[in-house]
Motif scaffolding. Structure first.
Motif, PDB file in Angstrom:
ATOM      1  N   SER A  51      25.627   4.562   8.023  1.00 18.85           N
ATOM      2  CA  SER A  51      24.861   5.138  10.013  1.00 18.85           C
ATOM      3  C   SER A  51      25.193   3.790  10.902  1.00 18.85           C
ATOM      4  N   GLY A  52      25.673   3.807  11.736  1.00 13.50           N
ATOM      5  CA  GLY A  52      26.234   3.225  12.599  1.00 13.50           C
ATOM      6  C   GLY A  52      26.946   2.531  13.039  1.00 13.50           C
ATOM      7  N   ASP A  53      28.172   2.375  14.509  1.00 12.47           N
ATOM      8  CA  ASP A  53      28.857   2.102  14.084  1.00 12.47           C
ATOM      9  C   ASP A  53      30.266   0.767  13.743  1.00 12.47           C
ATOM     10  N   ASP A  54      30.597   2.232  12.801  1.00 10.80           N
ATOM     11  CA  ASP A  54      31.589   1.426  11.639  1.00 10.80           C
ATOM     12  C   ASP A  54      33.201   1.154  11.780  1.00 10.80           C
ATOM     13  N   TRP A  55      33.018   0.045  11.867  1.00 12.13           N
ATOM     14  CA  TRP A  55      34.963  -0.710  11.501  1.00 12.13           C
ATOM     15  C   TRP A  55      35.510  -0.654  10.143  1.00 12.13           C
ATOM     16  N   ILE A  56      36.049   0.458   9.888  1.00 19.10           N
ATOM     17  CA  ILE A  56      36.763   0.328   8.303  1.00 19.10           C
ATOM     18  C   ILE A  56      38.360   0.648   8.522  1.00 19.10           C
ATOM     19  N   LYS A  57      38.597  -1.121   7.428  1.00 21.63           N
ATOM     20  CA  LYS A  57      40.051  -1.164   7.367  1.00 21.63           C
ATOM     21  C   LYS A  57      40.887  -0.775   5.940  1.00 21.63           C
ATOM     22  N   ASN A  58      41.239  -0.440   5.632  1.00 21.23           N
ATOM     23  CA  ASN A  58      42.125   0.120   4.279  1.00 21.23           C
ATOM     24  C   ASN A  58      43.085  -0.211   3.602  1.00 21.23           C
ATOM     25  N   SER A  59      43.824  -0.877   3.310  1.00 17.40           N
ATOM     26  CA  SER A  59      45.658  -1.251   3.022  1.00 17.40           C
ATOM     27  C   SER A  59      45.376  -1.070   1.548  1.00 17.40           C
ATOM     28  N   GLY A  60      44.154  -0.990   0.646  1.00 15.12           N
ATOM     29  CA  GLY A  60      44.448  -0.749  -0.362  1.00 15.12           C
ATOM     30  C   GLY A  60      44.480   0.764  -0.645  1.00 15.12           C
ATOM     31  N   ASN A  61      45.206   0.917  -2.954  1.00 13.27           N
ATOM     32  CA  ASN A  61      44.658   2.517  -3.253  1.00 13.27           C
ATOM     33  C   ASN A  61      43.446   2.954  -3.440  1.00 13.27           C
ATOM     34  N   VAL A  62      43.280   4.491  -2.840  1.00 16.11           N
ATOM     35  CA  VAL A  62      41.454   4.151  -2.718  1.00 16.11           C
ATOM     36  C   VAL A  62      41.555   5.660  -3.876  1.00 16.11           C
ATOM     37  N   ASN A  63      41.261   5.275  -4.883  1.00 17.38           N
ATOM     38  CA  ASN A  63      41.047   6.852  -6.259  1.00 17.38           C
ATOM     39  C   ASN A  63      39.430   7.090  -6.317  1.00 17.38           C
ATOM     40  N   SER A  64      38.881   8.231  -5.596  1.00 21.47           N
ATOM     41  CA  SER A  64      37.597   8.638  -6.134  1.00 21.47           C
ATOM     42  C   SER A  64      37.509   9.643  -7.118  1.00 21.47           C
ATOM     43  N   THR A  65      36.974  10.174  -8.066  1.00 21.03           N
ATOM     44  CA  THR A  65      36.927  11.080  -8.894  1.00 21.03           C
ATOM     45  C   THR A  65      35.670  11.607  -9.441  1.00 21.03           C
ATOM     46  N   ALA A  66      34.811  12.616  -9.195  1.00 19.48           N
ATOM     47  CA  ALA A  66      33.908  13.103  -9.661  1.00 19.48           C
ATOM     48  C   ALA A  66      33.921  14.910 -10.382  1.00 19.48           C
ATOM     49  N   HIS A  67      33.544  14.492 -11.661  1.00 15.88           N
ATOM     50  CA  HIS A  67      33.890  15.468 -12.853  1.00 15.88           C
ATOM     51  C   HIS A  67      32.607  16.064 -13.411  1.00 15.88           C
ATOM     52  N   ALA A  68      31.832  17.277 -13.316  1.00 14.80           N
ATOM     53  CA  ALA A  68      31.015  17.948 -14.238  1.00 14.80           C
ATOM     54  C   ALA A  68      31.621  18.880 -15.219  1.00 14.80           C
ATOM     55  N   ASP A  69      31.360  18.455 -16.332  1.00 16.81           N
ATOM     56  CA  ASP A  69      31.660  20.046 -17.528  1.00 16.81           C
ATOM     57  C   ASP A  69      30.407  19.773 -18.165  1.00 16.81           C
ATOM     58  N   LEU A  70      29.885  21.298 -18.102  1.00 18.90           N
ATOM     59  CA  LEU A  70      28.759  21.262 -19.027  1.00 18.90           C
ATOM     60  C   LEU A  70      28.638  22.991 -19.204  1.00 18.90           C
ATOM     61  N   THR A  71      27.638  22.178 -20.403  1.00 20.97           N
ATOM     62  CA  THR A  71      27.730  24.166 -21.499  1.00 20.97           C
ATOM     63  C   THR A  71      26.422  24.336 -21.424  1.00 20.97           C
ATOM     64  N   VAL A  72      26.427  25.548 -21.700  1.00 17.69           N
ATOM     65  CA  VAL A  72      24.934  26.411 -22.201  1.00 17.69           C
ATOM     66  C   VAL A  72      24.949  27.138 -23.151  1.00 17.69           C
TER      67      VAL A  72
END
Length: 245
Positions: A109-130
């Motif tokens: 929250s708030g007024d933000d300044w984001i500067k990205n020059s690198g590679n960003v990898n975001s992974t979310a993985h759910a593997d569920l068994t019943v």
């Protein structure tokens, strides 16, 4: 590179077995099994939190949140009488819930300044068994037999992934790096409910009922500014993946 990992992994097993055998007279057996688990994982690469922030990233970010687990619930009841009636009842409940949330860069929250020059990898993985099994058997040589089996099984998985997020406020996001966001939610449910009644001389009665629910939800965002008056300037490749089985 900067690597952030959050994992919630594990299995739960519940078993109940009852066996009653009577030569002269009635035999009765009841078995009940209940197993449940909740798996949650949250991973953040850079989080500005509340307030006005300036975030500059030149390095590679690798952020992953993983939830994996198995819940197994099994109940078996057997009743056998040579001279007399038999009664057999099984109830089985199995539930598993998993939620994963991964984010590369968050302004908060708030007024933000984001500067990205690198590679960003975001992974979310759910593997569920019943896995659920409810089995009731009743056998009577002379007399009546009664077998009833019931089961309730649920599995729910959620996966959320974002590369860069400004969140609330007036944000400026400048991206010059490759952004990859992936969210996968896999849910698997196996349920068997069996009731067997056998009587050589007399009546038989069987009931088998099963209620099953499986759901998976996946959300993936490459670059999002969130609420407010925002500006996004992107100069690189952004890939987004969301899916599941």
């Amino acid at each position: 590179p900067v690597t952030v990992e959050a994992e919630s992994i594990g299995s739960v097993t519940s078993s109940s077995y009852v066996d009653a055998a009577v030569t002269f007279g009635g035999a009765s057996s009841n078995a009940a099994s209940d197993a449940s688990a909740t798996k949650k994982a949250i991973a953040r690469g850079i989080d500005g939190g509340d307030g006005d922030d300036v975030i500059t990233n030149y390095d590679d970010l690798r952020v992953s949140a993983i939830s994996a687990g198995t819940v197994t619930s099994e109940s078996r009841a057997k009743a056998k009488a040579t001279f007399g009636s038999t009664h057999s009842l099984t109830t089985t409940a199995a539930a598993l819930e998993g939620a994963v949330d991964a984010a590369g860069i968050i302004g908060g929250s708030g007024d933000d300044w984001i500067k990205n020059s690198g590679n960003v990898n975001s992974t979310a993985h759910a593997d569920l068994t019943v896995n659920s099994l409810s089995m009731a058997t009743a056998k009577s040589t002379f007399g009546s037999s009664d077998a009833r089996a019931f089961s309730v099984s649920t599995v729910q998985g959620k996966a959320s992934s974002v590369g860069i997020s400004g969140d609330d406020g007036k944000d400026l996001i400048e991206n010059e790096g490759v952004v990859n966001a992936s969210a996968i939610a896999n849910t698997n449910l196996k349920s068997a409910t069996v009731a067997i009644a056998h009587s050589t001389f007399g009546g038989e009665f069987t009931v088998a009922a099963s209620t099953n629910y499986a759901a998976g939800e996946s959300t993936s965002k490459g670059i999002t500014a969130g609420a407010g008056d925002d500006q996004i300037v992107n100069k690189q490749l952004v890939t987004v993946e969301a899916g599941g089985t």
